[in-house]
Scaffold this active site. Structure first.
Site, PDB file in Angstrom:
ATOM      1  N   SER A 146     -11.474  -0.910   0.029  1.00 45.70           N
ATOM      2  CA  SER A 146     -10.109  -0.992   0.571  1.00 45.70           C
ATOM      3  C   SER A 146     -10.126  -1.371   2.045  1.00 45.70           C
ATOM      4  CB  SER A 146      -9.389   0.354   0.418  1.00 45.70           C
ATOM      5  OG  SER A 146      -9.045   0.597  -0.917  1.00 45.70           O
TER       6      SER A 146
ATOM      7  N   ASP B  94       0.844  -1.196   0.000  1.00 49.21           N
ATOM      8  CA  ASP B  94       0.000   0.000   0.000  1.00 49.21           C
ATOM      9  C   ASP B  94       0.882   1.250   0.000  1.00 49.21           C
ATOM     10  OD1 ASP B  94      -2.298   1.880   0.858  1.00 49.21           O
ATOM     11  OD2 ASP B  94      -3.285  -0.071   0.793  1.00 49.21           O
TER      12      ASP B  94
ATOM     13  N   HIS C 165      -3.566   5.901   3.972  1.00 49.21           N
ATOM     14  CA  HIS C 165      -4.307   4.733   3.502  1.00 49.21           C
ATOM     15  C   HIS C 165      -3.658   3.441   3.975  1.00 49.21           C
ATOM     16  CE1 HIS C 165      -5.987   1.838   0.528  1.00 49.21           C
ATOM     17  NE2 HIS C 165      -7.045   2.640   0.543  1.00 49.21           N
TER      18      HIS C 165
END
Length: 658
Positions: A586, A315, A347
């Site tokens: 996600s 990520d 994220h």
């Protein structure tokens, strides 16, 4: 006007809605006559007159038959008999039965701002609602509830015209616009069960003397005068029934009341003609106090055992100093040229908390975190959560080979997708091929997100997000994106968990923020679709968040920071923000990656295919998702929902081949 009248004529006025008129009006008349409901003998005579010529399976002299109409007005009785006779004709019966009468009475509504009746027309797909006026110009289209259900108001004259056409057709006479009548599958009322919202059907009325309900009226967008009449009449009816009005939303396209009532009063609402739907207010919430709590209240975590399986997050990097992550981090590396392993976007850190703990919210509420996995991070995305250095396939392959060779990792989470590459059939593309190749060669399991719908000009607008849910989930704008179609990966979609925004929690009497998806049904942004040869994708779904609409802000879409997302670790922990909530597929994928890595605790030497099989076999259907399929034949062929036996929702979603 009455006071100023000096003519020699006699003025006669009539109304069925004396409650909405100013009480002073009655002083203007010399005589006021009240027509009471007919008694049983009058009912028997009325039935004899109105049913003359109809073949029946019952005797009008039977007191049980006449008592069915007790309390009704003459007009009510006549309307019920017409409805019963119409039902007899449409169902092809030769005799009017007691069942026809009972069915017609059950569909009888109360209230209404005018004398028209509300009808539910079941039609063929592709039917133009405006064609209802070809049957009679006195039928007004109100709403289309789905592809085959049209709602309309009709006068007594319109019903008489419709019944005359049916009679003419039955006798073989020529009838104009016959194709419109043939397109009607059935004509019915909008029943109390039709008016029940999702939560009310699931939970029933609360077991309390009084409780709150959200009541939506039928939209009357084209007539300002009719809207005003409807609002005034309904509010007068609420006052007459002693139902407390707590708040309201009044717009041409949406009228919503939040009321406090008893079970008996709620039953009246369920039979009110002008009510479109009734539901319980939202009550599944992610409280701000959970997300914004002090991390000092949580005990320090201990490192997992040396034999703990690993889970790798590919990520935007990781904030490896986070108090709930640092003891479990095995290694954090960057495979992005010129960048370090630290998360500059947030994220990756958010995903990492979910990959390490699974249902992070459950642990946060209990304030107990015990990591049983070793966490690894491979940075492949920049501070904008993008990869512009070249082909991301190269960085992913380098990262996978690194963690397999150095740490023997088997489970990799990839919450990443290319919205410019939806899969609409044909061969698989670059990243999907790369993941499938690495899966076969290295024996690893990739858990990838199905992708989020990208809002554009083809997206629903305003209330359409709620009113057209879940139909748009089948459109091309919600098809899988790379690399979700890869055949050897485990693709994960998103389910809604909460249905109460932060504002709804803060202002419990205000119904302004409307949720789109009910809990345990697909999130409004989740993508789905088949892969090569119709392979089911995604295989699983779990909680990824929900969206809402703010009706006081021009129906603005609340897709971020509304309290409907998934809570996890924040990269801004050093600034006093250790947790954050976000919504998307996600957030769903790493929870499944956590389960996948957990299987390796008991079966450390097993294969990736065994792990996939265990996750899919140990799953059951969420009841509400199954009900979604049961309500619509299209979704019966599309959705196969499942829920993990562990506390994680999961689901399988199949889209028919084009």
């Amino acid at each position: 006007m009455l006071d100023a009248y000096e003519g020699k004529s006699i003025l006669v006025a009539a109304t069925n809605h004396e409650q909405i008129l100013d009480a002073a009006i009655w002083r203007r008349f010399d005589e006021v006559l009240v027509f009471e409901s007919p008694n049983l003998e009058q009912l028997r005579r009325l039935l004899t007159i109105k049913l003359r010529g109809l073949r029946r399976e019952f005797d009008i002299e039977d007191a049980r038959i006449t008592s069915m109409f007790k309390g009704m007005s003459h007009a009510d009785v006549e309307r019920v008999l017409r409805r019963a006779a119409k039902d007899m004709v449409l169902t092809g019966k030769e005799f009017l039965s007691e069942r026809h009468l009972q069915s017609a009475i059950r569909r009888e509504d109360v209230g209404g701002f005018d004398e028209r009746k509300l009808f539910r027309f079941t039609v063929q797909k592709g039917f133009n609602p405006d064609d209802l006026r070809k049957i009679s110009t006195e039928i007004e289209f109100v709403s289309q509830e789905d592809e085959t259900v049209v709602i309309g108001f009709a006068t007594n004259a319109a019903l008489a015209q419709f019944e005359a056409r049916l009679s003419s057709m039955a006798s073989g006479e020529h009838v104009t616009n016959k194709e419109v009548i043939y397109a009607l599958q059935s004509v019915d009322g909008w029943s109390a069960d039709n008016r029940k919202g999702w939560a009310l059907k699931q939970q029933g009325f609360p077991d309390r003397d009084e409780f709150m309900l959200d009541v939506e009226l039928w939209p009357l967008e084209d007539s300002h005068q009719a809207r005003q009449q409807a609002w005034q009449a309904f509010e007068s009816w609420l006052a007459e029934k002693r139902i407390e009005k707590l708040d309201q939303i009044k717009k041409p396209e949406l009228t919503l009341y939040r009321v406090r009532c008893t079970v008996a009063q709620a039953d009246g609402l369920l039979h009110h003609r002008d009510v479109r739907s009734i539901d319980l207010p939202p009550n599944f919430a992610l409280e701000r106090s959970v997300v914004f709590q002090d991390i000092q209240n949580i005990p320090d975590i201990q490192a997992p055992s040396a034999q703990a399986p690993g889970v790798v997050v590919l990520d935007s990097g990781i904030a490896d100093g986070h108090p709930l992550l640092k003891a479990a981090v095995g290694e954090a590396e960057s495979f992005l040229p010129g960048e370090g392993p630290h998360d500059e976007n947030g994220h990756g850190t958010h995903v990492a908390g979910l990959a390490l703990y699974g249902d992070f919210e459950k642990h946060l509420r209990a304030r107990i975190f015990v990591p049983n996995l070793r966490l690894y991070s491979g940075r492949i995305l920049d501070k904008h959560n993008e990869n512009t250095t070249g082909f991301v396939e190269n960085q992913i392959e380098e990262a996978v080979r690194y963690f397999v060779s150095k740490h023997l990792c088997k489970v990799f989470n990839l919450s990443f997708g290319d919205a410019n590459k939806p899969y609409l059939g044909g061969h698989l593309k670059g990243l999907s091929v790369t993941l499938d190749t690495l899966s076969r060669e290295l024996g690893v399991l990739f858990v990838v997100s199905s992708g989020n719908h990208r809002i554009n000009e083809d997206s629903p607008d305003g209330l359409e997000w709620r009113n057209q849910y879940p139909g748009y989930l089948l459109n091309d704008g919600w098809r899988l994106i790379e690399p979700a179609p890869a055949l050897n990966v485990l693709t994960v979609g998103s389910l809604a968990r909460h249905n109460q925004t932060y504002n709804s929690q803060r202002y419990p009497l205000d119904p302004a923020e409307l949720l789109i998806a009910p809990p345990d049904q697909p999130s409004p942004f989740t993508r789905s679709g088949h892969s090569v040869d119709g392979a089911i994708k995604p295989e699983l779904m779990t909680y990824g968040g929900n969206w809402a609409i703010n009706t006081r802000a021009n129906h603005a879409l609340l897709d971020r920071a509304a309290g409907l997302g998934v809570v996890s670790t924040s990269y801004q922990f050093a600034g006093g923000h250790p947790f954050m909530a976000d919504a998307g597929t996600s957030m769903a994928a790493p929870q499944v990656a956590h389960l996948a890595a957990s299987v390796l605790h008991e079966h450390p030497d097993t294969t990736a295919n065994f792990v996939r099989a265990q996750l899919c076999l140990n799953a059951v259907r969420p009841q509400t998702s199954q009900q979604l399929a049961d309500q619509d034949k299209v979704f019966k062929q599309v959705v196969v929902m499942v829920r993990s036996k562990k506390p994680h929702c999961t689901a399988r979603w199949k889209t028919p081949s084009p």
